[in-house]
Every structure is written in C-alpha cells, then in structure tokens.
Write an enzyme that holds these catalytic residues in place. Structure first.
Site, PDB file in Angstrom:
ATOM      1  N   HIS A 199      -3.596   2.509   9.625  1.00 21.03           N
ATOM      2  CA  HIS A 199      -4.173   1.188   9.869  1.00 21.03           C
ATOM      3  C   HIS A 199      -4.978   1.142  11.162  1.00 21.03           C
ATOM      4  O   HIS A 199      -5.101   0.094  11.778  1.00 21.03           O
ATOM      5  CB  HIS A 199      -3.083   0.112   9.919  1.00 21.03           C
ATOM      6  CG  HIS A 199      -2.527  -0.234   8.591  1.00 21.03           C
ATOM      7  ND1 HIS A 199      -1.728   0.618   7.867  1.00 21.03           N
ATOM      8  CD2 HIS A 199      -2.661  -1.347   7.825  1.00 21.03           C
ATOM      9  CE1 HIS A 199      -1.378   0.035   6.727  1.00 21.03           C
ATOM     10  NE2 HIS A 199      -1.940  -1.154   6.668  1.00 21.03           N
ATOM     11  N   GLU A 208      -9.078  -3.269  -4.611  1.00 23.72           N
ATOM     12  CA  GLU A 208     -10.295  -3.228  -3.784  1.00 23.72           C
ATOM     13  C   GLU A 208     -11.504  -2.750  -4.581  1.00 23.72           C
ATOM     14  O   GLU A 208     -12.610  -3.279  -4.436  1.00 23.72           O
ATOM     15  CB  GLU A 208     -10.083  -2.322  -2.566  1.00 23.72           C
ATOM     16  CG  GLU A 208      -9.142  -2.897  -1.511  1.00 23.72           C
ATOM     17  CD  GLU A 208      -7.668  -2.629  -1.803  1.00 23.72           C
ATOM     18  OE1 GLU A 208      -7.360  -2.042  -2.870  1.00 23.72           O
ATOM     19  OE2 GLU A 208      -6.822  -3.023  -0.981  1.00 23.72           O
TER      20      GLU A 208
END
Lengths: 318, 330
Positions: free
Chosen positions: A129, A60
């Site tokens: 998440h 990322e």
C-alpha cells in the site's frame, strides 16, 4: 480566498465538477455510502444520488473499463481507484484500451476519462500500500498523468482534467491530504505546465507530488530553486531547463524507485537539453530499491527525505 | 458427438432468408479473399478468420437496430461488414491503407467505425466486455434506449474481467447483450481442458442473469435467440447472455498449425456448415434456386473484387502523421 486542506480542495473540486456538468459522475470503491476512502466524496451520495455517485464492487478492471465505455458513450466519468496499488488490477483497460483507442481507431474515438487514485508511502501501510507508480503510467503514450502537489492544484486540476478530451490519471499523494493553504475559490489551473515553486540561485530541485514539501524544505538550506513538474506526461521541461541555465546544477527528487524511473527520464532530458549549461553531474534522490517496509524508521530510510536532498545538493555545490 | 446438421423448414419470408444467406456469403467470400491476400503478402500480422461461424454474427446483427452499439473481438471482419462498414474500407484496413476504416492504424484486429457504432476490434481477450458495460451505463444515464451488443469467444469466459463485467451489468441492470461465440477452443486449448464448468449458461445464471443457448451453426435458431435477447434488453429487464455454439473451420490465425484437434472433427463440423445447410433448406422448400444462388454469389464476388481494388488503390498514411491522434489536438 479561503484556507483549506488538500483534502477539502479535492472535495471542492469534485463537488464543483458534479454540480456544473450532468455528464460527470463518480464511480469507484466506497465513494458513496462510505464517503470515500479519504472522505473526499463524503455527503455527495445524498446530494447527487446513487446514479452519479456510484459505489462499485471490488472489480477495478471492470469499473475502469466501464468508465472508458461510458466516456465513449458521451459521459464524463471520474473513476476513483482507491490507491495506485489497486490500479494495477485495472492496468489492461488503462493501457490497452484507454491509452490506445484514439490512435488505433484512426482518431475516431476519444476517451475523456479521469481516473483518480492516491499514491505514495509514509503512513506505515507496508509494501503493498505504499507504491508510487505514477512514473510507470508516465511511460505510456495516449494518457496524461498529473500530480497535484499544492492545495491550489488539488482544487483546480480535476476541472482541467475533465476538460481534457483524453484520459487523465490524477495521482494524489496520501501524505499531502492534511496540508493547508489559502486558495482562490474559483481557481483555474492548467494541466500542461511545470512551475517554479521557490526561487533560488544555487541548485535546481526538480520534483512533483508528495516530494514537493520535502524539496521546498531542503531548498531553504541550499538556496535551491524548486520546480514542481505537476504534469508527469507530457513533461514540460521548459521551466526546468530555464532554471538550470541559471543555477547550473540539478537534483531530481522522486518517490518512485530509481531504476528506470521518472527521475531518470527527467535527467536524460536535462542532459539532452542543457548539458553544456551544467557545472556538475546530475543527481537524484529516489526511494531506495526495496519494498517499502512497515516499521517507521525503515520506511523513513526508504523514502526521499530532506537531509538526503540537502546532501545531494551540497554534493553538487562542492 | 456433435448434433445433426441444421434442418427443417425456414419460416421466414424469402426476402429475409435471402438477406441472411447473402450476408453469410459476404463474410465467407471476404475472408476467403483475405486469406488469399495474406498468402500474397498484401495482408500481414495476425489474421483471424470467422469461416464456419458466419451464422452467429449474421443472426445477431440482423437482430440489432442501426442505433445499437457493437463491441467485438479480433475476429470481427464479419461483424464490421454487417454493421455497414464498406467491404472496401475493411479490406483497405487489412492492407494498412489510409482509406481503411481505422485509417490503416489497426489492421485486421482493430476495425473501428463511428458511423456504424462499432467500438472495435479488441484484441485483448475479454477486453471489450467492460467497454460494453460502460457504453450501456452511459445510455442508461442519458436515457438512451439502445442495445449494447458485446461479442466475445468462449476463451473470454476464463478471464476475470468476464465475471467482473457480468456482475456489474446484472447488478446495475444495464442494457447489454452478451453474445458469446463458443467455438470450443481458446486458440488451441479445448473448452474442457480449461474450464471446470463447460456449460457457459450456468456462469450467467450464477449472476442471476438471463441466459439462452443457441445452435450457432443454424442461422435461424441463432437469429431467434438474438431477437429474443434484444427484446429482453429493450424491455428494460437488464442484460442477457447468449451462448452461440459454433465452430471455426480454419486455423486460429494464419500462424496456427492446428495440432490440437483432429481433422476428422473439423470435417464432421463442416457437415453442419451454416451456409450450405441453410442453402439446402431454402432450396428444399422452394425459396431458392441454384440460379438465384449463383447470382447472389456472383454479386458477392463482385463486391469482393471491388473491395480488393479499393484497397489496392489506397494510399499509405504519411510518416509525418505517425504521432497524430495519440492525443486530441487542442
């Protein structure tokens, strides 16, 4: 006009962006062969090719940074970070490069980058998440944060974000992907204003993103006026303050945690701008200050829900 | 034990040799003056000097073309200067004046210049690597032939973003020259104290990336390596990693008491100093006289003096402009 889901709207927006401007490309984890984690880019690898629909490694920090570099180099990248949770791995590039470069370089370098990410809880994905960090990003000068809550905004906000010369984060709430609505195919929206989503007389409900449907449902029970912030930075407080001058009461609904959150900022601005118009203290409904748990009943208890919003509004109505 | 000082004949035309020497000297004198101005309170914040490492930037930037891109670190005064940023604009930036190359906004660590294609001045270790990868990606997608030169120190090699960026560049065969300025210390921690593998080229090899090692105290060896690296990138073979082995003579920043290395080590490295060893080699083969050297130095000192005057005469950005360029105005 056609009826489409939020997911289809995102997809249509992305397709249009790739089709209309050769500088636009999509880069991220599983955007190509897999078709996008949320199937938003399904079929686009075949249509636009691997140069413009670019599968990235689980890096990322590097691929968000590469998006910044590509934006500096004349492209209009759309970087997809699978979820807001993983965007933390790219924080350095977002905060220390994308947000700062223009000011720090004395105005020489703009970063026309769009970073898409899903956000929010509600699908039993447990603590790592289920974050809502868009409010964190809204703390940072130099970037813009938008949160499409309607199918129309899901359809139109990407184009507006790509037209913006500065970095824009698009926070797409995962719980909204199946919502459906009629949308004008070529709809144009701005990324500068908040909007009244329901008129009402008794209390103003200020919200954004995944909490909008909940606020709208609560408003039915309390004659609420619902304002969708749409853009979390820079905030457009005009419609919020106008509404409060009418209703004289406000509840802020935010899936982020309460302490130091976006709701707190909105409340502070209401207090600064409309204190003497208020007939009751300000109230907020945020996520409980716990990591989001896995079991359904506990997850539901941790998040803003319609009954909580109704109760908070009724508490102000006396 | 360190290697013996660079020696032997310099097989360059004298014009090139003198240009390399002059540019190393320009960096040295600019930075000596910067340290002086720091002591005088004219420059504040962090000031990281490149003294001792001048051969690397000089060798590498002389291998680049005008249209190539450069991404640098917070130890980048020399890189900015040799990319063509006027010395006055660099000094004014360090003063924080509006006439600085970043309008005084960035200071010593954040020199930017669009015309020089200098994309910073990045003070997060390793932060420039993905930017260079992205610039290279943009070039590839727009079919622009260009080398994207990315300078970083050995400390950056320990960052995750180094590995992520190296992988991405090699995976996509992007035109990046990764120029690692290995001065043996990540601030105050020696390479062997923080890396399990101190042969940095091995790391490049693990990505299947071409790698070169060069004596960063020898401007000739470094220039040859940089030319080879740029030729590799220009030929479309993808990225390359070059480890320049160099040494910082001064403290990490002006706040560093240098408790982590022996004075004798610094003195030993100074015998390999890039400027005096190169000067001696040129003199030995008759390409430089003492008079010529003094004339070059005098011209450089004149440039430095004018840079200081330029910075002194500079103006402060009005406070009303504080929020300008946080966002682009519509």
């Amino acid at each position: 006009m056609s009826v489409m889901s939020y997911r289809e709207a995102l997809r249509a927006g992305l397709h249009e962006a790739l089709a209309r401007d050769p500088r636009v490309f999509l880069m991220g984890e599983d955007v190509g062969k897999y078709g996008g984690t949320y199937a938003v880019s399904k079929g686009m690898l075949a249509e636009f090719g691997p140069e413009r629909v670019r599968d990235a490694p689980l890096s990322e920090l590097a691929f968000v940074g590469a998006g910044i570099g590509a934006a500096l180099g004349g492209m209009r990248p759309i970087v997809e970070v699978m979820t807001v949770n993983f965007s933390l791995l790219a924080l350095d590039q977002i905060v220390n490069s994308a947000a700062l470069l223009r000011h720090m370089s004395g105005g020489q370098f703009s970063v026309p980058l769009v970073i898409r990410m899903t956000t929010g809880a509600g699908r039993q994905l447990a603590a790592q998440h289920s974050h809502s960090f868009e409010g964190w990003y809204a703390h940072i000068p130099g970037i813009k944060i938008v949160a499409p809550a309607t199918v129309e905004d899901a359809r139109g906000m990407l184009a507006a974000a790509l037209d913006d010369p500065d970095p824009v984060i698009v926070a797409e709430h995962a719980q909204l992907f199946e919502t459906k609505s009629e949308v004008d195919d070529g709809v144009k929206v701005d990324i500068a204003s908040s909007k009244v989503r329901r008129s009402g007389g008794k209390v103003t409900l200020v919200t954004y993103g995944g909490s909008l449907p909940k606020a709208l449902a609560a408003a039915e029970e309390v004659d609420g006026e619902v304002i969708d912030l749409r853009v979390l930075r820079p905030l457009d407080m005009g419609p919020v303050l106008d509404s409060i001058r009418k209703t004289r009461r406000a509840v802020v609904v935010d899936e982020g945690w309460r302490s130091g959150g976006l709701a707190a900022e909105v409340m502070a601005r209401i207090a600064e701008g409309a204190f003497y118009d208020l007939d009751a203290p300000l109230a907020r409904v945020c996520s409980e200050e716990v990591p989001i748990p896995y079991p359904k009943h506990l997850e539901e208890a941790a998040l803003p829900q319609v009954p909580k919003i109704v109760a908070a509004a009724r508490g102000l109505l006396g | 034990m360190i290697a013996p000082p660079p020696s032997g004949p310099v097989l360059y035309p004298p014009e090139l040799s003198l240009k390399l020497l002059t540019d190393m000297l320009r960096i040295r004198r600019l930075e000596e003056k910067s340290a002086e101005m720091y002591g005088a309170g004219k420059i504040r914040g962090f000031l990281h000097l490149y003294i001792g490492e001048e051969a690397v930037a000089t060798a590498a930037i002389h291998a680049l073309a005008r249209e190539d891109n450069v991404v640098a670190t917070y130890r980048e005064h020399g890189h900015a200067l040799l990319r063509g940023v006027p010395m006055g604009a660099i000094m004014a930036e360090m003063y924080g004046k509006k006439e600085g190359c970043s309008r005084g906004r960035g200071g010593s660590m954040h020199l930017f210049d669009k015309a020089a294609r200098l994309y910073g001045g990045n003070a997060i270790v390793g932060g420039g690597l993905p930017l260079a990868v992205g610039l290279a990606l943009a070039d590839r997608m727009q079919k622009i032939a260009r080398v994207n030169a990315c300078f970083f120190g050995d400390g950056a090699v320990a960052e995750g973003v180094f590995h992520e960026s190296m992988n991405l560049a090699q995976l996509w065969r992007l035109p990046v020259a990764f120029f690692c300025e290995n001065n043996l210390y990540a601030m105050g921690t020696a390479l062997a104290r923080y890396e399990s593998q101190i042969d940095l080229c091995v790391k490049a090899a693990s990505f299947g990336m071409a790698a070169l090692k060069a004596d960063g105290m020898d401007v000739v060896a470094s220039h040859e390596a940089a030319k080879q690296a740029c030729a590799h990138v220009r030929s479309g073979k993808g990225p390359i990693f070059v480890e320049f082995q160099t040494y910082r003579f001064r403290a990490h920043s002006m706040f560093d008491a240098e408790l982590y290395r022996e004075k004798s080590e610094v003195e030993e490295w100074k015998t390999r100093g890039p400027i005096h060893t190169f000067t001696a080699r040129l003199k030995a083969q008759g390409d430089l006289t003492e008079e010529q050297f003094l004339a070059i130095d005098a011209a450089v000192m004149k440039e430095v003096g004018e840079a200081v005057q330029f910075a002194e005469a500079g103006t402060w950005e009005p406070v009303e402009d504080l929020a300008k360029d946080v966002y682009t105005l519509p």
